[in-house]
Write a protein that holds these residues in place. Structure first.
Motif, PDB file in Angstrom:
ATOM      1  N   PHE A  87       0.832  -1.198   0.000  1.00 52.22           N
ATOM      2  CA  PHE A  87       0.000   0.000   0.000  1.00 52.22           C
ATOM      3  C   PHE A  87       0.869   1.252   0.000  1.00 52.22           C
ATOM      4  CE2 PHE A  87      -2.202   3.319   2.493  1.00 52.22           C
ATOM      5  CZ  PHE A  87      -3.347   3.493   1.740  1.00 52.22           C
ATOM      6  N   LEU A  88       1.929   1.249   0.818  1.00 52.27           N
ATOM      7  CA  LEU A  88       2.841   2.394   0.854  1.00 52.27           C
ATOM      8  C   LEU A  88       3.425   2.665  -0.534  1.00 52.27           C
ATOM      9  CD1 LEU A  88       4.822   1.752   4.185  1.00 52.27           C
ATOM     10  CD2 LEU A  88       3.023   3.442   3.787  1.00 52.27           C
ATOM     11  N   ARG A  89       3.832   1.605  -1.207  1.00 51.20           N
ATOM     12  CA  ARG A  89       4.404   1.768  -2.547  1.00 51.20           C
ATOM     13  C   ARG A  89       3.362   2.297  -3.533  1.00 51.20           C
ATOM     14  NH1 ARG A  89       9.338  -0.411  -3.513  1.00 51.20           N
ATOM     15  NH2 ARG A  89      10.301  -1.573  -1.797  1.00 51.20           N
ATOM     16  N   ALA A  90       2.156   1.781  -3.430  1.00 51.00           N
ATOM     17  CA  ALA A  90       1.095   2.245  -4.330  1.00 51.00           C
ATOM     18  C   ALA A  90       0.773   3.721  -4.109  1.00 51.00           C
ATOM     19  CB  ALA A  90      -0.162   1.396  -4.134  1.00 51.00           C
ATOM     20  N   PHE A 112       9.359   4.924   2.300  1.00 50.52           N
ATOM     21  CA  PHE A 112       8.833   4.524   3.606  1.00 50.52           C
ATOM     22  C   PHE A 112       8.775   2.998   3.705  1.00 50.52           C
ATOM     23  CE2 PHE A 112       7.664   8.898   3.611  1.00 50.52           C
ATOM     24  CZ  PHE A 112       7.565   9.271   4.946  1.00 50.52           C
ATOM     25  N   SER A 113       8.367   2.360   2.617  1.00 52.63           N
ATOM     26  CA  SER A 113       8.337   0.902   2.591  1.00 52.63           C
ATOM     27  C   SER A 113       9.743   0.328   2.711  1.00 52.63           C
ATOM     28  CB  SER A 113       7.680   0.418   1.289  1.00 52.63           C
ATOM     29  OG  SER A 113       7.707  -0.982   1.193  1.00 52.63           O
ATOM     30  N   GLU A 114      10.685   0.914   1.976  1.00 49.74           N
ATOM     31  CA  GLU A 114      12.069   0.432   2.021  1.00 49.74           C
ATOM     32  C   GLU A 114      12.697   0.659   3.390  1.00 49.74           C
ATOM     33  OE1 GLU A 114      13.757   2.587  -1.196  1.00 49.74           O
ATOM     34  OE2 GLU A 114      12.696   1.420  -2.740  1.00 49.74           O
ATOM     35  N   LEU A 115      12.353   1.762   4.032  1.00 48.66           N
ATOM     36  CA  LEU A 115      12.880   2.040   5.368  1.00 48.66           C
ATOM     37  C   LEU A 115      12.404   0.990   6.371  1.00 48.66           C
ATOM     38  CD1 LEU A 115      14.404   3.744   7.402  1.00 48.66           C
ATOM     39  CD2 LEU A 115      12.409   5.269   7.559  1.00 48.66           C
ATOM     40  N   LEU A 116      11.123   0.607   6.292  1.00 45.64           N
ATOM     41  CA  LEU A 116      10.629  -0.455   7.176  1.00 45.64           C
ATOM     42  C   LEU A 116      11.442  -1.733   6.996  1.00 45.64           C
ATOM     43  CD1 LEU A 116       6.720  -0.221   7.055  1.00 45.64           C
ATOM     44  CD2 LEU A 116       8.209   0.237   9.010  1.00 45.64           C
ATOM     45  N   ALA A 117      11.765  -2.053   5.742  1.00 44.17           N
ATOM     46  CA  ALA A 117      12.490  -3.291   5.447  1.00 44.17           C
ATOM     47  C   ALA A 117      13.902  -3.275   6.024  1.00 44.17           C
ATOM     48  CB  ALA A 117      12.542  -3.520   3.936  1.00 44.17           C
ATOM     49  N   LYS A 127       7.393   8.377  12.557  1.00 43.53           N
ATOM     50  CA  LYS A 127       6.278   7.528  12.976  1.00 43.53           C
ATOM     51  C   LYS A 127       4.920   8.152  12.691  1.00 43.53           C
ATOM     52  CE  LYS A 127       5.999   8.918  17.858  1.00 43.53           C
ATOM     53  NZ  LYS A 127       6.063   8.412  19.256  1.00 43.53           N
ATOM     54  N   GLN A 128       4.802   9.485  12.769  1.00 44.16           N
ATOM     55  CA  GLN A 128       3.498  10.107  12.518  1.00 44.16           C
ATOM     56  C   GLN A 128       3.079   9.922  11.065  1.00 44.16           C
ATOM     57  OE1 GLN A 128       1.501  11.244  15.028  1.00 44.16           O
ATOM     58  NE2 GLN A 128       0.004  11.096  13.349  1.00 44.16           N
ATOM     59  N   ASP A 129       4.058   9.940  10.163  1.00 48.92           N
ATOM     60  CA  ASP A 129       3.742   9.670   8.757  1.00 48.92           C
ATOM     61  C   ASP A 129       3.204   8.256   8.599  1.00 48.92           C
ATOM     62  OD1 ASP A 129       5.000  12.051   7.057  1.00 48.92           O
ATOM     63  OD2 ASP A 129       6.369  11.597   8.704  1.00 48.92           O
ATOM     64  N   TYR A 130       3.865   7.291   9.262  1.00 50.19           N
ATOM     65  CA  TYR A 130       3.416   5.899   9.187  1.00 50.19           C
ATOM     66  C   TYR A 130       2.029   5.743   9.794  1.00 50.19           C
ATOM     67  CZ  TYR A 130       8.009   4.168   7.727  1.00 50.19           C
ATOM     68  OH  TYR A 130       9.159   3.892   7.020  1.00 50.19           O
ATOM     69  N   TYR A 185       2.412  -0.389  12.593  1.00 48.90           N
ATOM     70  CA  TYR A 185       2.746  -0.108  11.200  1.00 48.90           C
ATOM     71  C   TYR A 185       3.949  -0.917  10.709  1.00 48.90           C
ATOM     72  CZ  TYR A 185       5.891   3.198  13.604  1.00 48.90           C
ATOM     73  OH  TYR A 185       6.826   3.764  14.449  1.00 48.90           O
ATOM     74  N   ALA A 186       4.656  -1.594  11.639  1.00 51.62           N
ATOM     75  CA  ALA A 186       5.828  -2.396  11.259  1.00 51.62           C
ATOM     76  C   ALA A 186       5.580  -3.894  11.403  1.00 51.62           C
ATOM     77  CB  ALA A 186       7.039  -1.992  12.105  1.00 51.62           C
TER      78      ALA A 186
END
Length: 446
Positions: A151-154, A160-165, A176-179, A424-425
């Motif tokens: 969803f983040l990528r879409a 943000f998706s890559e940072l989680l990974a 975190k507020q963005d997430y 979110y993680a």
């Protein structure tokens, strides 16, 4: 739109021991799009056959299962020669042609050079109607709605998706507020591809809700079109009871919620039909947290979740304005959306089987108990920042798991044997489980 399953399809393509592949998943989770996108990326040509109301192709497979004859028929249908080295054969809605399913055995045994990929929204239903299936001659790939990471990528938030990974939670916490804001949107929009696509383009919550209602209507039409007529009313009643089931304090599925006096035997076929369609996920209770958890499954006690958190928010008529009310959304309906969200992310993590646990007195409950083959890992889900979890303490004191996980709106924190993982993680859970299992195995060797 990116799907993580695309990488698995490439691995399938390059494998010498490749067998015909069947993609399983509920209607409208993106199976057709994924197959066509993969064909466009990885092959020079593709032959796409949809067996829904395709009498000519049904006849091709029903006459006999001589592969040479079938290939000739597909060439005539496609209008070009089929080179097995650079052509993908795509069979869609394959449950409508039982003989096509049977033919996969002969593609595997007699013509393994052909790349064959299939999908069917009602495949599970077809199999329970006595359709012959090529056991051991096919591979499977399960497709679910978009995960939060997808969803983040879409939404154009690839970084943000890559940072989680990366697992860099010091940096993750900074944003975190963005997430949290994006997670609120995901609770409302969900992961159904058509809904996400339109929302990513116009950020219109009303349009997202309208498409969700259309999807739910199409599911209701499927009930009438494909299910046995005498079971259809029970399917509808069971389906429509799920939001109320999940909103209870104790989320164990109770047949009496469907209708006063309802009994399991009256709704077993309806429940099986919904599960076969991929529209619901059953999470069974286990009587003891021992490996393998499957051996301790209590078949009479289970929770029932929907295929998608956005569809659940639609069925519960979640208000748009709650997206603005701090973190109230995560507590809405007694945390039902949060538990649905977590289960939905768990389904996308390979090699994890999901159950839940209560003690004999039902005074302690672990929301999810995970079987990673090597360990039993308790996962407690909190819909807010309050981290008091008496049941998790009871479980840890009694069973001393290699790692326990608590997921909430609180920040990441790692203590002795206890991991606080932000909601979110939760999609990164597989990495922590693999690391904990590896450390435990190394400790046992030493």
């Amino acid at each position: 739109m990116e799907r993580i399953q695309m990488a698995e399809l490439y691995r399938w393509k390059d494998r010498e021991s490749r067998k015909p592949l069947i993609i399983r998943g509920a209607r409208q989770v993106g199976k057709t799009w994924l197959m066509k996108a993969f064909a466009a990326e990885a092959y020079e040509n593709a032959v796409y056959v949809n067996f829904d109301n395709n009498h000519r192709m049904k006849e091709l497979f029903s006459a006999d299962l001589n592969i040479n004859r079938i290939i000739m028929g597909l060439e005539l249908y496609a209008g070009h020669k089929i080179d097995p080295t650079n052509t993908l054969l795509i069979f869609d809605e394959v449950q409508e042609s039982p003989q096509t399913l049977t033919s996969l055995k002969y593609f595997c045994e007699q013509a393994p050079e052909y790349h064959v990929i299939c999908a069917g929204s009602l495949l599970g239903v077809a199999l329970h109607q006595g359709t012959s299936f090529p056991v051991g001659k096919v591979e499977f790939l399960d497709l679910y709605p978009l995960s939060f990471s997808e969803f983040l990528r879409a939404m154009g938030k690839e970084q943000f998706s890559e940072l989680l990974a990366t697992g860099d939670f010091q940096l993750i916490t900074t944003f975190k507020q963005d997430y949290i804001d994006l997670l609120k949107q995901y609770y409302y929009v969900g992961g159904m591809p058509e809904v996400v696509l339109h929302f990513s383009e116009n950020k219109d919550f009303n349009e997202a809700r309208r498409i969700q209602e259309q999807i739910l209507d199409s599911y209701e039409q499927d009930f009438s079109k494909h299910a046995p007529h005498d079971v259809v009313p029970r399917i509808r009643m069971l389906w429509n009871s799920i939001p109320a089931q999940l909103t209870k304090e104790n989320k164990k599925f109770i047949y009496g919620v469907i209708k006063d006096g309802a009994r399991a035997k009256n709704y077993e076929m309806a429940l099986l039909w919904l599960a076969d369609c991929g529209l619901v996920h059953k999470v069974h209770r286990v009587t003891a947290p021992l490996l393998p958890l499957k051996a301790y499954e209590d078949l009479k006690a289970f929770k029932l979740f929907l295929v998608d958190v956005g569809l659940l928010s639609c069925m519960t008529r979640l208000r748009q304005d709650i997206l603005l009310d701090g973190n109230d959304l995560f507590r809405e309906f007694k945390g039902a959306l949060t538990e649905q969200y977590v289960l939905q992310q768990l389904k996308t993590i390979k090699k994890i089987k999901t159950y839940y646990w209560t003690n004999d007195r039902n005074s302690a409950e672990i929301d999810f108990l995970l079987d990673s083959d090597n360990d039993v890992i308790p996962l407690e889900v909190k819909a807010e920042i309050n981290l008091q979890a008496k049941s998790l303490k009871v479980f840890r004191d009694k069973y001393n798991p290699v790692i326990a996980i608590r997921s909430s709106m609180a920040d990441y924190k790692e203590e002795a044997g206890l991991l606080n993982l932000p909601l979110y993680a939760i999609g990164t859970l597989g990495v922590f489980i693999s690391t904990a299992s590896g450390n435990a195995l190394q400790k046992n060797k030493n």
